[in-house]
Scaffold this motif. Structure first.
Motif, short mmCIF file in Angstrom:
data_model
loop_
_atom_site.label_atom_id
_atom_site.label_comp_id
_atom_site.label_asym_id
_atom_site.label_seq_id
_atom_site.Cartn_x
_atom_site.Cartn_y
_atom_site.Cartn_z
N GLU A 1 38.91 -20.95 63.33
CA GLU A 1 39.25 -21.73 62.14
C GLU A 1 39.93 -20.82 61.14
OE1 GLU A 1 35.70 -23.45 60.62
OE2 GLU A 1 35.14 -24.43 62.51
N LEU A 2 41.15 -21.16 60.74
CA LEU A 2 41.88 -20.38 59.77
C LEU A 2 41.27 -20.57 58.39
CD1 LEU A 2 45.55 -21.03 60.92
CD2 LEU A 2 44.04 -19.13 61.54
N THR A 3 41.33 -19.53 57.57
CA THR A 3 40.72 -19.58 56.25
C THR A 3 41.81 -19.49 55.18
OG1 THR A 3 40.35 -17.20 56.44
CG2 THR A 3 38.49 -18.64 56.91
N GLU A 4 41.86 -20.48 54.31
CA GLU A 4 42.81 -20.51 53.21
C GLU A 4 42.16 -20.09 51.90
OE1 GLU A 4 45.99 -20.91 53.61
OE2 GLU A 4 45.70 -21.23 55.77
N GLU A 5 40.84 -20.04 51.89
CA GLU A 5 40.11 -19.60 50.71
C GLU A 5 38.79 -18.99 51.14
OE1 GLU A 5 39.38 -23.04 48.32
OE2 GLU A 5 37.95 -23.91 49.73
N GLY A 6 38.17 -18.26 50.25
CA GLY A 6 36.86 -17.68 50.53
C GLY A 6 36.94 -16.32 51.21
N SER A 7 35.80 -15.63 51.19
CA SER A 7 35.63 -14.35 51.86
C SER A 7 34.31 -14.42 52.61
CB SER A 7 35.60 -13.21 50.84
OG SER A 7 35.47 -11.97 51.47
N PRO A 8 34.30 -14.16 53.93
CA PRO A 8 33.09 -14.40 54.72
C PRO A 8 31.89 -13.59 54.28
CG PRO A 8 34.68 -13.14 55.99
CD PRO A 8 35.37 -13.59 54.74
N GLN A 9 30.76 -14.24 54.07
CA GLN A 9 29.52 -13.52 53.79
C GLN A 9 29.12 -12.75 55.04
OE1 GLN A 9 26.36 -15.41 51.43
NE2 GLN A 9 27.57 -17.28 51.52
N GLY A 10 28.78 -11.50 54.88
CA GLY A 10 28.46 -10.66 56.02
C GLY A 10 29.52 -9.61 56.28
N ALA A 11 30.76 -9.85 55.82
CA ALA A 11 31.81 -8.85 55.97
C ALA A 11 31.52 -7.66 55.05
CB ALA A 11 33.17 -9.46 55.67
N VAL A 12 31.80 -6.46 55.51
CA VAL A 12 31.48 -5.26 54.74
C VAL A 12 32.22 -5.24 53.41
CG1 VAL A 12 31.56 -2.73 54.76
CG2 VAL A 12 31.01 -3.99 56.86
N ILE A 13 33.46 -5.72 53.39
CA ILE A 13 34.29 -5.65 52.20
C ILE A 13 34.01 -6.79 51.22
CG2 ILE A 13 36.22 -7.04 53.07
CD1 ILE A 13 36.64 -3.70 51.20
N SER A 14 33.37 -7.87 51.68
CA SER A 14 33.21 -9.08 50.86
C SER A 14 32.46 -8.85 49.55
CB SER A 14 32.53 -10.18 51.67
OG SER A 14 33.44 -10.73 52.60
N PRO A 15 31.34 -8.12 49.52
CA PRO A 15 30.64 -7.93 48.25
C PRO A 15 31.51 -7.26 47.19
CG PRO A 15 29.21 -7.35 50.06
CD PRO A 15 30.56 -7.56 50.65
N LEU A 16 32.31 -6.27 47.58
CA LEU A 16 33.17 -5.60 46.61
C LEU A 16 34.26 -6.54 46.12
CD1 LEU A 16 34.20 -3.19 45.04
CD2 LEU A 16 35.40 -2.43 47.11
N LEU A 17 34.87 -7.31 47.03
CA LEU A 17 35.90 -8.26 46.62
C LEU A 17 35.32 -9.31 45.68
CD1 LEU A 17 37.86 -8.80 49.97
CD2 LEU A 17 38.36 -7.21 48.10
N ALA A 18 34.09 -9.75 45.96
CA ALA A 18 33.44 -10.73 45.10
C ALA A 18 33.19 -10.16 43.71
CB ALA A 18 32.12 -11.18 45.73
N ASN A 19 32.78 -8.90 43.64
CA ASN A 19 32.55 -8.27 42.34
C ASN A 19 33.85 -8.12 41.56
OD1 ASN A 19 29.80 -7.92 41.94
ND2 ASN A 19 29.71 -6.03 43.11
N ILE A 20 34.92 -7.78 42.26
CA ILE A 20 36.22 -7.66 41.59
C ILE A 20 36.64 -9.01 41.03
CG2 ILE A 20 38.68 -7.20 41.97
CD1 ILE A 20 37.78 -5.11 44.09
N TYR A 21 36.46 -10.07 41.82
CA TYR A 21 36.83 -11.42 41.38
C TYR A 21 36.05 -11.81 40.12
CZ TYR A 21 38.63 -16.16 42.23
OH TYR A 21 39.29 -17.35 42.14
N LEU A 22 34.73 -11.63 40.16
CA LEU A 22 33.92 -12.03 39.01
C LEU A 22 34.04 -11.07 37.84
CD1 LEU A 22 30.69 -13.41 40.73
CD2 LEU A 22 32.47 -14.67 39.52
N HIS A 23 34.47 -9.85 38.10
CA HIS A 23 34.72 -8.91 36.99
C HIS A 23 35.79 -9.48 36.07
CE1 HIS A 23 35.44 -5.17 34.85
NE2 HIS A 23 36.72 -5.23 35.18
N TYR A 24 36.84 -10.02 36.66
CA TYR A 24 37.94 -10.56 35.85
C TYR A 24 37.66 -11.99 35.39
CZ TYR A 24 40.71 -6.49 37.07
OH TYR A 24 41.16 -5.20 37.20
N VAL A 25 37.02 -12.78 36.25
CA VAL A 25 36.79 -14.19 35.90
C VAL A 25 35.66 -14.32 34.88
CG1 VAL A 25 36.03 -16.43 36.79
CG2 VAL A 25 37.67 -15.07 38.08
#
Length: 496
Positions: A253-277
């Motif tokens: 399944e192709l992903t157009e949004e979101g970052s998979p929970q469990g991926a090593v990089i996802s927590p950092l990307l989530a923090n970057i997103y919420l840092h600005y938002v």
């Protein structure tokens, strides 16, 4: 940087218009040992880790000194030394991704594998594989989707996360705690408890972002990254992971949004997103628009904000919802509540003919407006009831699978489980729940022993003797929140 870096790992930056916040720091995957590795590899790893540390430290220093600049040369830091270090940081027993390659498989020809991976990365031939989707049960009975990345994707993600952490740990704000180096869930709990008990807090906004990891906007995330990251090779690498998709029952399944929970990089990307938002916006709102005291604590997508004045609380809740919607996020309608809480909540509600103050949950604990024996306000925390029941259910099910193991084997397993539970939950004011938890575990063990044989003679007395030998006693293991917070942040305000 602009001629100031003289080594083989330059860090190039240029001016940026946006202004960042300030730092501090909590962990991703634990570092594993070197057990089973040959002597030459152990020596090489020691040397490479020193080299890695020195290179990354230069990035951190540059990020600290130049808060408004973009890093245009970071990709070269993904060298063999860092890839090797990242490999040994990964968990040995983690599940394999769609490639079916385990940590042990990759280690068999580690030097050759890492050289091949490094070559593909730097000639832009590296391709991200889709994550393998797996579902785990949540305490409320629903299923949480996890994305298990292929091993090489984990290695590269772990390496890049280490590089990006050097930049963003200098930017992230103090009230952001989730998935950051040297910050734990208990650090977040301490900050919240200290803010509630040491400052004027009369209202609590308990906010939860609905399906956060599944709804992160890729376009906004890339825009946020480009505030600090000007190296397009790094941006392209992150795009590959975001667009790799997920495999569920053999279907990609192709992903157009979101970052998979469990991926090593996802927590950092989530923090970057919420840092600005959220973080930068909330910090500015607190300074510019609040009439009273405000305490903010965020752990990933769980947000708790304490207010002195009801007017501030209501305005903040409304504008926060508007702010999140601008970036394709929304608060969970059922899990987001504004409640009266704090030292005056009980008396104020009694004057209005209302019942006891409502409670809220944060990081596995129910927070309660209570009273000490002296009559003074005391924040009480106890283990969430639903989480407690889920843990006891899991122990009961596992004992059923271990019915025919010997008593020492069962006892050793139960000791590890109970001690692990106490290590997190044994906080001040939670002793009654811990004693109850231990008693129920002992009873579950007694029942399991009796059911495995009609001739079993496990009486209450025998069960208590076994428990005394194998099951740790319930006792408080954590200091009072304000004491630990003051030790970690001697000059920092609780709401900072």
């Amino acid at each position: 940087m602009h001629g100031q870096e003289k080594s083989d790992s330059p860090v190039v930056a240029k001016k940026l218009a946006n202004k960042s916040g300030r730092p501090e720091a909590e962990p991703a995957e634990q570092r594993g040992g070197a057990k089973g590795n040959t002597g030459w590899l152990h020596t090489r790893r020691t040397q490479s880790r020193i080299n890695v540390s020195q290179k990354l430290d230069r990035v951190r220093q540059a990020a600290r000194q130049r808060k408004t600049e973009r890093f245009t040369a970071l990709f070269h830091l993904l060298d063999i030394d860092l890839l090797e270090t990242a490999f040994f940081w990964l968990k040995r027993k983690a599940a394999a991704g769609v490639d079916g390659v385990t940590w042990q498989d990759y280690e068999q020809n580690l030097e050759r594998n890492l050289n091949d991976l490094h070559g593909r990365l730097h000639r832009q031939a590296y391709r991200a594989l889709p994550s393998r989707r797996r579902y785990i049960p949540k305490p409320d009975g629903k299923m949480r989707p996890l994305g298990i990345a292929a091993l090489e994707d984990k290695i590269v993600q772990r390496a890049l996360a280490e590089v990006l952490n050097m930049v963003y740990e200098e930017d992230f704000l103090g009230f952001s705690y989730g998935f950051r180096p040297k910050r734990s869930q208990h650090n977040a709990l301490d900050a919240l408890a200290t803010g509630i008990t040491r400052t004027n807090v009369n209202w609590i906004l308990d906010a939860d972002i609905s399906r956060f990891f599944d709804t992160i906007s890729h376009s906004w995330l890339i825009k946020f990254l480009e505030h600090r990251i000007g190296d397009q090779r790094v941006i392209r690498l992150i795009r590959k992971w975001l667009k790799a998709g997920a495999m569920d029952d053999g279907v990609i399944e192709l992903t157009e949004e979101g970052s998979p929970q469990g991926a090593v990089i996802s927590p950092l990307l989530a923090n970057i997103y919420l840092h600005y938002v959220f973080d930068l916006w909330a910090n500015q709102w607190r300074k510019r628009h609040a009439e009273g005291n405000i305490v903010i604590v965020r752990y990933a997508d769980d947000i708790v904000v304490g207010f002195d004045k009801a007017r501030d609380a209501k305005r903040f809740k409304r504008v926060m919802q508007e702010r999140l919607e601008q970036f394709e996020l929304s608060v969970h309608p059922e899990k987001t509540r504004l409640i009266e809480f704090g030292r005056f909540a009980a008396s104020n509600r009694a004057k209005r003919g209302l019942g006891k103050p409502e409670t809220f949950n944060f990081l596995g604990f129910t927070h309660i407006s209570g009273r000490a024996r002296s009559g003074k306000f005391m924040l009480r925390r106890k283990t969430r009831r639903d989480r407690l029941r889920a843990t006891l259910r899991a122990i009961k099910d596992e004992l059923r699978h271990r019915w025919h193991h010997s008593i020492p084997e069962q006892g050793q397993w139960l000791r590890q489980v109970v001690q692990g539970y106490f290590n997190y939950h044994a906080v001040p004011t939670n002793s009654p729940t811990m004693h109850s938890f231990r008693a129920i575990v002992v009873d579950l063990w007694r029942r399991a022993l009796r059911r495995r044989s009609q001739q079993d003679d496990t009486t209450w007395q025998k069960a208590q003797r076994l428990a005394k030998h194998w099951i740790p006693r319930a006792r408080v293991l954590h200091p009072w929140p304000a004491v630990r917070f003051a030790a970690n942040h001697p000059r920092q305000e609780p709401g900072a």
